[in-house]
Enzyme design. Structure first.
Site, mmCIF file in Angstrom:
data_model
loop_
_atom_site.group_PDB
_atom_site.id
_atom_site.type_symbol
_atom_site.label_atom_id
_atom_site.label_comp_id
_atom_site.label_asym_id
_atom_site.label_seq_id
_atom_site.Cartn_x
_atom_site.Cartn_y
_atom_site.Cartn_z
ATOM 1 C CG HIS A 53 1.041 2.155 -7.438
ATOM 2 N ND1 HIS A 53 1.780 1.906 -8.457
ATOM 3 C CD2 HIS A 53 1.457 3.083 -6.651
ATOM 4 C CE1 HIS A 53 2.739 2.815 -8.349
ATOM 5 N NE2 HIS A 53 2.782 3.519 -7.375
ATOM 6 C CG ASP B 27 0.109 8.796 -1.108
ATOM 7 O OD1 ASP B 27 -0.124 8.746 -2.444
ATOM 8 O OD2 ASP B 27 0.952 9.679 -0.729
#
Ligand code: SDX
Length: 377
Positions: free
Chosen positions: A260, A314
Site C-alpha cells: 500500500h 483487497d
C-alpha cells in the site's frame, strides 16, 4: 515556484480535506474523525455515507429522510436497462457500470453544480442507483430479467436480493454492510483523486463518478480484489504458497492484495475483513481460499520482512464475496457501490473552494527541432 518531481505524487498533498484520515504507520483509518472499527460495530453503510457527505452523524429525523430519499431513488430508467441489453454479454461489469453512470447523467439535471439542492439529489441518485445497475447487469448478461429493488429492504440486503431474488440472512446483510463501510472512503486514493480532477473542471457529478469508476478498475487499485481470488484459486493449496510467491517475486511481479502507498503495517480494513470471513464461515462453512490466504500472509511476512508490505483491503474482501456467491468480476463493482460515497464527499468538499487541477511538468524533450519533409526521412 518549482517543486521536486515525485513519481505518482507519492507523499504530495493534493488537497486539504476533513473527510477521512489514514495513519499508515499505526494502521488507523478514521471517517470524519470516527475509527472504522466503531463504525463497523455501531453504524450502517447508509449512515456512514451521510457522515462522509455532510460531516456529522445524522439525527433520527435526518436519517429517516436520508434513508427514504435513497430508497425511493433506487430504480433505473427502462432505457438504461435496454442499453445494457445491447451490450456484449462478456462486457466487464466495471465497463458497464462506467457506461451506465455516464448515461444516467443524461436523464437528470446535474450540469449546474452550483445548485446545492440539485447536488444533493445527484448524490442521492448515484448512491441509490449504482447497486441497481451492478445487480441488473449481473442478471441481464446471462439472459435473466433484472430484478427491481424492494423498498422494504435495507441497502445491503436489497443489493443481494437484486442479485439473487432471495432475501439474504441477517448475518450476510450485516457482513456485506460492514464491507461497504470499509470500502466507502480512503483519503486521496487514485479513483478519488481522479474524480476530484474531473470535479475541478466543474463537470457534472455523473461524469465525475464515471471518471472515478475508470480509475478504480485498474488492478493496482480496486481491480486487485478480483485478482486476489483468481490468485488464491490458482495456488489452490497452502502447501503451494511458498513456491508461488518465490516464482512471482523472481519475475519482479506484484502480489495482488499486498502492499500500500500509505499503510506500512497491515491495513486495518484487512484485519476487520478477516474477522468477517470467520463470522461468515461459522454460518456457511469454511472457504478453501481462506486457508491459502492465511498461509500466504504468514509466508509473505517472512518474504517481505522489513519492506512494509502487508495485506491491504483487497486481500480478504473477495473471499467474503465469493462465499456469498457473488461472481468474481462483480467484486470491483461492489467496491464502487461503496466508494461512490467517498467520491461524492470529496466532490462536494472540492466544490466549496474549487481550483482547477493543473499541475506542472519537468520537460525532458528537445527544443527548436527542424521539420523534415517526409520524402527526406
Ligand atoms: C487499493 O491508495 C489507496 O488508498 C488505495 C485503496 C483505497 O482504499 O482506495 O487502499 C485500495 O487500491 C489497495 C491496493 C490494491 N492493489 C494491490 O493490491 C496491487 C498490488 N500492490 C502493489 O502494486 C503496490 O503495493 C501498490 C501499487 C498498492 C502501492 O505501491 P507503491 O506505493 O507505488 O509502492 P512501490 O511500488 O514503490 O513498492 C515499494 C516496495 C517496492 O520494492 P523495491 O522495488 O523498492 O525493492 O515494495 C514492493 C515494491 O517492489 N512492493 C511489492 C508489492 N507492493 C509493494 N512487491 C510485491 N508485491 C506487492 N504487492
Amino acid at each position: 515556484m518549482p517543486h521536486d518531481f515525485m513519481p505518482g505524487l507519492a507523499g504530495v498533498p493534493a488537497a486539504k480535506s476533513s473527510i477521512s484520515d489514514v495513519d499508515g504507520q499505526r494502521g488507523i483509518l478514521e471517517y470524519r474523525g470516527i475509527r472504522i472499527e466503531e463504525l463497523c460495530a455501531k453504524s450502517s453503510f447508509l449512515e456512514t455515507a451521510y457522515l462522509l457527505l455532510f460531516g456529522h452523524l445524522p439525527t433520527q429525523a435526518e436519517m429517516r429522510q436520508w434513508t427514504e430519499d435513497i430508497t425511493l431513488h433506487r430504480r433505473i430508467k427502462f432505457r438504461i436497462v435496454d442499453l445494457m441489453k445491447c451490450l456484449p454479454e462478456h462486457g466487464h461489469p466495471m465497463d458497464v457500470l462506467q457506461a451506465a453512470v455516464a448515461v444516467l447523467g443524461m436523464f437528470y439535471p446535474g450540469r449546474n453544480v452550483k445548485d446545492v439542492d440539485n447536488n444533493y439529489w445527484s448524490a442521492v441518485r448515484l448512491i441509490a442507483k449504482l447497486p441497481t445497475i451492478v445487480a441488473a447487469w449481473a442478471r441481464l448478461r446471462r439472459g435473466d430479467d433484472y430484478i427491481p429493488p424492494r423498498d422494504d429492504l435495507g441497502f445491503a440486503e436489497n443489493f443481494l436480493y437484486m442479485l439473487t431474488e432471495k432475501v439474504p440472512s441477517p448475518l450476510w446483510t450485516e457482513i456485506l454492510d460492514d464491507c461497504l463501510i470499509l470500502h466507502a472512503e480512503h483519503t486521496m486514493n487514485a479513483s478519488t483523486f481522479t474524480g476530484m480532477v474531473t470535479a475541478s473542471t466543474l463537470a457534472d457529478p455523473y461524469t465525475v463518478v464515471a471518471s472515478s469508476i475508470g480509475a478504480l478498475k485498474g488492478p493496482l487499485h480496486g481491480g486487485a480484489n478480483e485478482e486476489v481470488v483468481q490468485m488464491l484459486r490458482e495456488i489452490g493449496d497452502p502447501s503451494r504458497v511458498r513456491a508461488y510467491l518465490d516464482a512471482k517475486l523472481a519475475k519482479k511481479e506484484r502480489i495482488m492484495g499486498f502492499g500500500h502507498r500509505v499503510y506500512k503495517v497491515k491495513d486495518p480494513r484487512a484485519t476487520i475483513l478477516q474477522g468477517l470471513c470467520e463470522r461468515l464461515f461459522m454460518e456457511c462453512g469454511m472457504s478453501p481460499l481462506y486457508a491459502v490466504a492465511v498461509e500466504m500472509e504468514r509466508v509473505a511476512e517472512e518474504v517481505f520482512k522489513g519492506k512494509g508490505v502487508y495485506p491491504n483491503v483487497d486481500f480478504y474482501s473477495g473471499i467474503i464475496y465469493d462465499k456469498m456467491g457473488i461472481e468474481v468480476d462483480l467484486f470491483t463493482p461492489v467496491f464502487a457501490i461503496a466508494r461512490v460515497a467517498g467520491w461524492l464527499a470529496h466532490w462536494l468538499e472540492q466544490l466549496r473552494e474549487n481550483k482547477l487541477f493543473r499541475p506542472d511538468q519537468i520537460y525532458a524533450g528537445e527544443h527548436n527541432r527542424p521539420y523534415i519533409p517526409i520524402e527526406q526521412r
